[in-house]
Design a protein around this motif. Structure first.
Motif, short mmCIF file in Angstrom:
data_model
loop_
_atom_site.label_atom_id
_atom_site.label_comp_id
_atom_site.label_asym_id
_atom_site.label_seq_id
_atom_site.Cartn_x
_atom_site.Cartn_y
_atom_site.Cartn_z
N GLU A 260 0.83 -1.21 0.00
CA GLU A 260 0.00 0.00 0.00
C GLU A 260 0.86 1.26 0.00
OE1 GLU A 260 -3.09 0.38 -0.43
OE2 GLU A 260 -4.12 -1.47 0.14
N ALA A 261 2.03 1.19 0.65
CA ALA A 261 2.91 2.35 0.76
C ALA A 261 3.98 2.38 -0.33
CB ALA A 261 3.58 2.37 2.13
N ASP A 262 3.85 1.53 -1.36
CA ASP A 262 4.80 1.51 -2.49
C ASP A 262 6.23 1.21 -2.05
OD1 ASP A 262 2.77 2.38 -4.42
OD2 ASP A 262 2.94 4.35 -3.50
N GLU A 263 6.38 0.31 -1.08
CA GLU A 263 7.71 0.04 -0.53
C GLU A 263 8.66 -0.56 -1.56
OE1 GLU A 263 7.57 -1.87 3.50
OE2 GLU A 263 5.41 -1.69 3.15
N LEU A 264 8.16 -1.45 -2.42
CA LEU A 264 9.05 -2.14 -3.35
C LEU A 264 9.62 -1.19 -4.39
CD1 LEU A 264 6.99 -5.42 -3.88
CD2 LEU A 264 9.06 -5.13 -2.51
N VAL A 265 8.78 -0.35 -4.97
CA VAL A 265 9.29 0.57 -6.00
C VAL A 265 10.12 1.68 -5.37
CG1 VAL A 265 7.24 2.08 -6.09
CG2 VAL A 265 8.69 1.80 -8.11
N ARG A 266 9.75 2.12 -4.18
CA ARG A 266 10.56 3.15 -3.51
C ARG A 266 11.97 2.62 -3.23
NH1 ARG A 266 7.78 7.61 -1.63
NH2 ARG A 266 5.50 7.45 -1.79
N ARG A 267 12.04 1.37 -2.81
CA ARG A 267 13.34 0.77 -2.57
C ARG A 267 14.10 0.61 -3.88
NH1 ARG A 267 12.42 -4.79 -0.35
NH2 ARG A 267 11.44 -3.58 1.30
N SER A 268 13.40 0.24 -4.93
CA SER A 268 14.04 0.01 -6.23
C SER A 268 14.71 1.27 -6.76
CB SER A 268 13.01 -0.50 -7.23
OG SER A 268 13.56 -0.64 -8.52
N VAL A 269 14.04 2.43 -6.66
CA VAL A 269 14.61 3.65 -7.24
C VAL A 269 15.83 4.14 -6.46
CG1 VAL A 269 12.42 4.34 -8.25
CG2 VAL A 269 13.02 5.18 -5.97
N GLU A 270 16.04 3.60 -5.27
CA GLU A 270 17.24 3.94 -4.51
C GLU A 270 18.46 3.14 -4.96
OE1 GLU A 270 16.05 3.26 -0.50
OE2 GLU A 270 14.82 5.09 -0.38
N LYS A 271 18.24 2.22 -5.93
CA LYS A 271 19.30 1.39 -6.51
C LYS A 271 20.07 0.59 -5.44
CE LYS A 271 19.90 4.20 -10.62
NZ LYS A 271 18.63 4.91 -10.45
N PRO A 272 19.36 -0.22 -4.68
CA PRO A 272 20.03 -1.04 -3.66
C PRO A 272 20.77 -2.22 -4.28
CG PRO A 272 17.73 -1.64 -3.79
CD PRO A 272 17.92 -0.49 -4.76
N THR A 273 21.55 -2.91 -3.49
CA THR A 273 22.25 -4.12 -3.96
C THR A 273 21.25 -5.21 -4.31
OG1 THR A 273 24.15 -3.58 -2.57
CG2 THR A 273 23.98 -5.86 -3.35
N TYR A 274 20.17 -5.28 -3.54
CA TYR A 274 19.15 -6.32 -3.77
C TYR A 274 17.77 -5.65 -3.88
CZ TYR A 274 15.87 -10.10 -2.87
OH TYR A 274 14.82 -10.99 -2.97
N LYS A 275 16.99 -6.08 -4.86
CA LYS A 275 15.61 -5.61 -4.97
C LYS A 275 14.77 -6.69 -5.63
CE LYS A 275 16.54 -3.04 -9.26
NZ LYS A 275 16.48 -1.71 -9.91
N GLU A 276 13.46 -6.58 -5.44
CA GLU A 276 12.56 -7.58 -6.00
C GLU A 276 11.23 -6.93 -6.34
OE1 GLU A 276 11.87 -10.68 -3.16
OE2 GLU A 276 11.73 -9.28 -1.48
N LYS A 277 10.48 -7.58 -7.24
CA LYS A 277 9.18 -7.06 -7.65
C LYS A 277 8.28 -8.23 -8.04
CE LYS A 277 11.14 -4.71 -10.93
NZ LYS A 277 11.48 -3.84 -12.10
N LEU A 278 6.99 -7.95 -8.08
CA LEU A 278 5.99 -8.95 -8.46
C LEU A 278 5.11 -8.35 -9.54
CD1 LEU A 278 4.48 -11.71 -7.79
CD2 LEU A 278 2.99 -10.31 -6.36
N ARG A 279 4.86 -9.13 -10.60
CA ARG A 279 3.98 -8.64 -11.65
C ARG A 279 3.17 -9.80 -12.23
NH1 ARG A 279 9.03 -7.16 -15.59
NH2 ARG A 279 9.52 -9.27 -16.28
N LEU A 280 2.06 -9.44 -12.82
CA LEU A 280 1.22 -10.38 -13.56
C LEU A 280 1.30 -9.99 -15.02
CD1 LEU A 280 -0.95 -12.63 -13.69
CD2 LEU A 280 -2.67 -10.84 -13.25
N ARG A 281 1.57 -10.96 -15.89
CA ARG A 281 1.84 -10.67 -17.30
C ARG A 281 1.00 -11.53 -18.22
NH1 ARG A 281 7.91 -10.31 -19.66
NH2 ARG A 281 7.57 -8.23 -18.79
N THR A 282 0.51 -10.89 -19.29
CA THR A 282 -0.08 -11.62 -20.41
C THR A 282 0.50 -11.07 -21.70
OG1 THR A 282 -1.99 -10.14 -20.55
CG2 THR A 282 -2.26 -12.16 -19.26
N TYR A 283 0.40 -11.87 -22.75
CA TYR A 283 0.85 -11.44 -24.06
C TYR A 283 -0.38 -10.99 -24.84
CZ TYR A 283 5.27 -13.30 -22.59
OH TYR A 283 6.43 -13.52 -21.87
N GLY A 284 -0.57 -9.66 -24.87
CA GLY A 284 -1.78 -9.07 -25.39
C GLY A 284 -2.81 -8.94 -24.27
#
Length: 247
Positions: A51-75
């Motif tokens: 809810e607080a956007d923790e994953l993307v906020r951490r990502s933009v700080e360019k840490p040594t380790y980061k992770e994300k979750l996404r749902l993907r379809t082709y089209g």
């Protein structure tokens, strides 16, 4: 149906191409690489975060380790279409991706409503842990039209070029269509080179000749920075162009 490996470990290098560089680059790589069987195709994603956007906020700080979750379809999705739930991790510049496929309707019930599918695997257990730990919710729709190439002599050498990166923060349903706001204004492309080790010499020479240099770029992170962090810091937002999706 698009089928690929469910486990990846590789180095990914990203570049931003102008329209002119793109045309020259395609010409130069043609003796060495071949467009894959899917041709020019749309990829649609829903990115999940706390809810607080923790994953993307951490990502933009360019840490040594980061992770994300996404749902993907082709089209754009339909209920029985194959969808991929992906956990993507990056540690010391090496990317690890784990993904599991489910019918789209089952993936949505699982991620959005906690209804566990019948499928059980090691990767599903990793996704279960991620969900329990972060309690993520849908945050961003992000789509682009992709060309993917593989090396003629080394099929493990992969290269993708993403066009018309578009996003929205409402209607976070892949079945709603792949329309959104364009991120780039001058038709720039994102080139991504995926290798197990180092780039071949011929590819390094092409990049050098065309003055194509690596950049640190995350689609989700860059959009979040422009639409949220800059706004919160009092930087005026530039209106994005709204576009219809599709090829």
């Amino acid at each position: 149906m698009k089928t690929e490996n469910n486990v990846f470990k590789r180095i990914e290098k990203k570049y931003i191409l102008t329209k002119e560089q793109y045309a020259l680059f395609l010409e130069r790589i043609s003796p060495y690489m071949t467009l894959d069987q899917y041709g020019y195709h749309a990829i649609c994603n829903i990115y999940y975060d706390t809810e607080a956007d923790e994953l993307v906020r951490r990502s933009v700080e360019k840490p040594t380790y980061k992770e994300k979750l996404r749902l993907r379809t082709y089209g754009p999705a339909f209920p029985e279409q194959e969808a991929f739930i992906e956990i993507k991790k990056k540690y010391q510049k090496v990317v690890y991706k784990r993904r599991e496929s489910l019918p789209y309707k089952d993936a949505v019930r699982y991620l959005n409503h906690g209804i566990h599918p019948e499928k059980n695997s090691q990767i599903m257990q990793e996704i279960d842990y991620f969900l329990r730990f972060y309690h993520p919710v849908p945050k961003l729709f992000l789509a682009y039209d992709r060309e993917a190439f593989f090396g003629n002599e080394d099929p493990e050498l992969r290269l993708t070029i993403d066009h018309r990166i578009r996003f929205r923060e409402n209607k976070l349903d892949l079945a709603a269509g792949d329309f959104g706001n364009l991120y780039f204004k001058n038709d720039e492309k994102i080139l991504e080179i995926k290798v197990a080790q180092s780039l071949p010499l011929w590819l390094t020479k092409i990049l050098t000749d065309l003055k194509i240099y690596p950049v640190s770029f995350s689609k989700y992170g860059s959009i979040f920075t422009e639409t949220h962090l800059h706004k919160n810091n009092g930087i005026e937002e530039v209106p994005y162009e709204f576009v219809a999706g599709g090829i």
